[in-house]
Design a protein around this motif. Structure first.
Motif, mmCIF file in Angstrom:
data_model
loop_
_atom_site.group_PDB
_atom_site.id
_atom_site.type_symbol
_atom_site.label_atom_id
_atom_site.label_comp_id
_atom_site.label_asym_id
_atom_site.label_seq_id
_atom_site.Cartn_x
_atom_site.Cartn_y
_atom_site.Cartn_z
ATOM 1 N N GLY A 82 14.136 81.212 25.087
ATOM 2 C CA GLY A 82 15.310 80.447 25.473
ATOM 3 C C GLY A 82 15.736 79.482 24.379
ATOM 4 O O GLY A 82 15.273 79.540 23.239
ATOM 5 N N ILE A 83 16.626 78.575 24.744
ATOM 6 C CA ILE A 83 17.123 77.555 23.823
ATOM 7 C C ILE A 83 17.578 76.376 24.660
ATOM 8 O O ILE A 83 17.982 76.553 25.817
ATOM 9 N N ASP A 84 17.500 75.183 24.122
ATOM 10 C CA ASP A 84 17.946 73.994 24.852
ATOM 11 C C ASP A 84 18.796 73.133 23.927
ATOM 12 O O ASP A 84 18.286 72.451 23.044
ATOM 13 N N LEU A 85 20.093 73.184 24.140
ATOM 14 C CA LEU A 85 21.041 72.420 23.323
ATOM 15 C C LEU A 85 21.298 71.027 23.874
ATOM 16 O O LEU A 85 22.076 70.272 23.285
ATOM 17 N N SER A 86 20.657 70.681 24.979
ATOM 18 C CA SER A 86 20.980 69.428 25.657
ATOM 19 C C SER A 86 20.131 68.253 25.210
ATOM 20 O O SER A 86 20.392 67.120 25.612
ATOM 21 N N VAL A 87 19.106 68.476 24.376
ATOM 22 C CA VAL A 87 18.108 67.430 24.151
ATOM 23 C C VAL A 87 18.695 66.167 23.520
ATOM 24 O O VAL A 87 18.290 65.049 23.857
ATOM 25 N N GLY A 88 19.643 66.310 22.594
ATOM 26 C CA GLY A 88 20.247 65.131 21.978
ATOM 27 C C GLY A 88 21.027 64.306 22.983
ATOM 28 O O GLY A 88 20.942 63.069 23.004
ATOM 29 N N SER A 89 21.776 64.979 23.847
ATOM 30 C CA SER A 89 22.563 64.278 24.859
ATOM 31 C C SER A 89 21.666 63.648 25.913
ATOM 32 O O SER A 89 21.939 62.540 26.391
ATOM 33 N N VAL A 90 20.606 64.347 26.288
ATOM 34 C CA VAL A 90 19.651 63.785 27.252
ATOM 35 C C VAL A 90 19.026 62.523 26.687
ATOM 36 O O VAL A 90 18.864 61.510 27.384
ATOM 37 N N MET A 91 18.669 62.568 25.417
ATOM 38 C CA MET A 91 18.095 61.391 24.759
ATOM 39 C C MET A 91 19.076 60.226 24.778
ATOM 40 O O MET A 91 18.693 59.076 25.053
ATOM 41 N N ALA A 92 20.344 60.495 24.484
ATOM 42 C CA ALA A 92 21.354 59.435 24.483
ATOM 43 C C ALA A 92 21.573 58.881 25.888
ATOM 44 O O ALA A 92 21.660 57.658 26.085
ATOM 45 N N PHE A 93 21.647 59.774 26.881
ATOM 46 C CA PHE A 93 21.881 59.345 28.263
ATOM 47 C C PHE A 93 20.740 58.474 28.779
ATOM 48 O O PHE A 93 20.969 57.386 29.326
ATOM 49 N N LEU A 147 26.996 67.494 30.165
ATOM 50 C CA LEU A 147 26.650 66.630 31.290
ATOM 51 C C LEU A 147 25.947 65.365 30.810
ATOM 52 O O LEU A 147 26.309 64.253 31.207
ATOM 53 N N GLY A 148 24.945 65.536 29.958
ATOM 54 C CA GLY A 148 24.216 64.374 29.459
ATOM 55 C C GLY A 148 25.106 63.425 28.677
ATOM 56 O O GLY A 148 25.037 62.195 28.858
ATOM 57 N N ARG A 149 25.952 63.977 27.809
ATOM 58 C CA ARG A 149 26.828 63.116 27.004
ATOM 59 C C ARG A 149 27.851 62.427 27.895
ATOM 60 O O ARG A 149 28.156 61.247 27.712
ATOM 61 N N GLY A 150 28.380 63.147 28.878
ATOM 62 C CA GLY A 150 29.341 62.543 29.786
ATOM 63 C C GLY A 150 28.729 61.416 30.592
ATOM 64 O O GLY A 150 29.341 60.347 30.763
ATOM 65 N N LEU A 151 27.507 61.633 31.082
ATOM 66 C CA LEU A 151 26.829 60.585 31.845
ATOM 67 C C LEU A 151 26.560 59.361 30.971
ATOM 68 O O LEU A 151 26.632 58.219 31.441
ATOM 69 N N ALA A 152 26.252 59.607 29.696
ATOM 70 C CA ALA A 152 26.021 58.488 28.774
ATOM 71 C C ALA A 152 27.273 57.638 28.637
ATOM 72 O O ALA A 152 27.209 56.397 28.641
ATOM 73 N N TYR A 153 28.437 58.287 28.531
ATOM 74 C CA TYR A 153 29.685 57.541 28.408
ATOM 75 C C TYR A 153 30.058 56.852 29.718
ATOM 76 O O TYR A 153 30.730 55.806 29.708
ATOM 77 N N VAL A 154 29.641 57.432 30.841
ATOM 78 C CA VAL A 154 29.894 56.786 32.135
ATOM 79 C C VAL A 154 29.113 55.477 32.232
ATOM 80 O O VAL A 154 29.611 54.467 32.726
ATOM 81 N N VAL A 155 27.878 55.488 31.738
ATOM 82 C CA VAL A 155 27.048 54.274 31.780
ATOM 83 C C VAL A 155 27.660 53.183 30.920
ATOM 84 O O VAL A 155 27.800 52.029 31.336
ATOM 85 N N SER A 156 28.060 53.522 29.695
ATOM 86 C CA SER A 156 28.666 52.531 28.803
ATOM 87 C C SER A 156 29.339 53.236 27.636
ATOM 88 O O SER A 156 28.835 54.245 27.143
ATOM 89 N N LEU A 157 30.441 52.688 27.187
ATOM 90 C CA LEU A 157 31.138 53.226 26.025
ATOM 91 C C LEU A 157 30.704 52.545 24.733
ATOM 92 O O LEU A 157 31.086 52.974 23.645
ATOM 93 N N SER A 158 29.947 51.478 24.854
ATOM 94 C CA SER A 158 29.533 50.719 23.672
ATOM 95 C C SER A 158 28.017 50.546 23.664
ATOM 96 O O SER A 158 27.324 50.858 24.631
ATOM 97 N N SER A 159 27.537 50.036 22.562
ATOM 98 C CA SER A 159 26.099 49.819 22.400
ATOM 99 C C SER A 159 25.617 48.684 23.299
ATOM 100 O O SER A 159 26.330 47.704 23.517
ATOM 101 N N ILE A 160 24.405 48.839 23.819
ATOM 102 C CA ILE A 160 23.789 47.801 24.661
ATOM 103 C C ILE A 160 22.482 47.377 23.998
ATOM 104 O O ILE A 160 21.563 48.193 23.839
ATOM 105 N N ARG A 161 22.397 46.137 23.630
ATOM 106 C CA ARG A 161 21.217 45.632 22.941
ATOM 107 C C ARG A 161 20.051 45.499 23.916
ATOM 108 O O ARG A 161 20.224 45.093 25.070
ATOM 109 N N VAL A 162 18.866 45.838 23.437
ATOM 110 C CA VAL A 162 17.652 45.728 24.244
ATOM 111 C C VAL A 162 16.831 44.562 23.721
ATOM 112 O O VAL A 162 16.482 44.512 22.535
ATOM 113 N N GLU A 163 16.516 43.611 24.608
ATOM 114 C CA GLU A 163 15.726 42.452 24.224
ATOM 115 C C GLU A 163 14.468 42.324 25.069
ATOM 116 O O GLU A 163 13.825 41.274 25.082
#
Length: 338
Positions: A82-93, A147-163
């Protein structure tokens, strides 16, 4: 009565090499990747004079821990054919989701399992599409990518700092061994590699993964759990994507919805360079780790040279083409022998 002494024909070195190549054809691409890695390291040391230092070599794992985790999951998928093209988007989401939850004050002991579960959920969806709806892995994982990339944009369109201190601790902490160092993110990546290698080598699940990649029909006739295994490899890949999201968030100190664009191609290249056959049935998690270090070394050499990072993809693309040709030659040789 006289004894008859027969002389054993002398075996030449070339004959020994041919015999080894015939019996160990599946490991030849991995051995070639190791040879390329050694040549790169020696060549860089000769060129720059200060490349093979504990600091630089430790940084290879530090900077690419997330890629190593993704490569483990991808190895399981590709070995089944098989193949999995979603891993980058899943990571971002999962990364931006975790960053958003942490910014909202949710405890880290809740955030981390949610990130892992989010990745596993997308992997489950892809596996179900592949196994029970007969969707081609390329198309099913492409749907997961969007799906993963779309969900990532739904959560936020900009960077969120982690502290959050526990998350930042994963990257900022250094365990020193002489002049060498390793971070908790690097330790997590190596543990994932070790676990993946053990599962593939000694468990029934691992043997089933290889059997499916060799011949899915034969695996069914042998009574192996083909359906469950095919779904599980995508769940594992999604889970690795969620974990990679955690590692990348710790590494960068932020979640960002555009992280991981094109990362799926880098991961596939690393896995193939490490010796995993694109058609399935052959591959090693440890080989994929070598492929990641080849990729990381090329990236570092390009940085030392001060050249454009585009050259990284050019060189990796050339290596990928070379390894695909080698794989085709190995498959053709195996078919002739059978």
């Amino acid at each position: 009565m006289t004894a008859v002494v027969t002389e054993t024909p002398e075996v030449s070195t070339m004959d020994r090499v041919r015999t080894f190549a015939a019996r160990r054809a599946s490991v030849l691409p991995t051995l070639a990747a190791i040879a390329i890695l050694i040549v790169l390291l020696i060549g860089a040391q000769v060129e720059f004079g200060n490349f093979l230092t504990p600091r630089n070599l430790s940084a290879l794992l530090l900077d690419h821990a997330y890629l190593l985790v993704l490569a483990v999951g991808m190895t399981f998928v590709i070995v089944t054919g098989g193949i999995d093209l979603s891993v980058g988007s899943v990571m971002a989401f999962t990364g931006i989701l975790g960053a958003q939850m942490l910014a909202s004050g949710i405890p880290v002991w809740i955030v981390v399992p949610v990130m892992l579960a989010g990745g596993a959920a997308i992997g489950t969806l892809i596996g179900v599409l592949v196994q029970y709806f007969n969707v081609q892995p390329f198309i099913a994982s492409l749907a997961g990518l969007f799906l993963g990339r779309g969900l990532a944009y739904v959560v936020s369109l900009s960077s969120i700092r982690v502290e959050n201190p526990p998350i930042l601790w994963l990257q900022q902490t250094r365990f020193l061994i002489g002049e060498w160092y390793i971070t908790p993110t690097g330790i997590i990546a190596l543990v994932v590699v070790a676990a993946g290698a053990i599962v593939m080598a000694v468990t029934r699940f691992g043997r089933t993964v290889y059997a499916i990649g060799g011949s899915e029909q034969s695996a069914r006739l042998m009574g192996l759990s083909v359906a469950r295994t095919k779904v599980m490899v995508y769940v594992i890949s999604g889970l690795c994507g969620g974990l990679a999201g955690l590692l990348l968030t710790a590494y960068s100190g932020a979640g960002y919805p555009r992280y991981g664009i094109g990362t799926e191609l880098d991961v596939i290249a690393c896995v193939v360079i490490g010796g995993t056959l694109l058609t399935g049935g052959r591959g090693y998690v440890l080989g994929s780790m070598v492929g990641v270090f080849v990729f990381a070394t090329i990236t570092t050499i390009i940085s030392f040279m001060g050249a454009e990072q585009a050259w990284t993809h050019i060189i990796v693309g050339a290596l990928l083409l070379l390894f695909i040709v080698v794989q085709r030659a190995i498959v053709a040789r195996s078919d002739r022998q059978t």
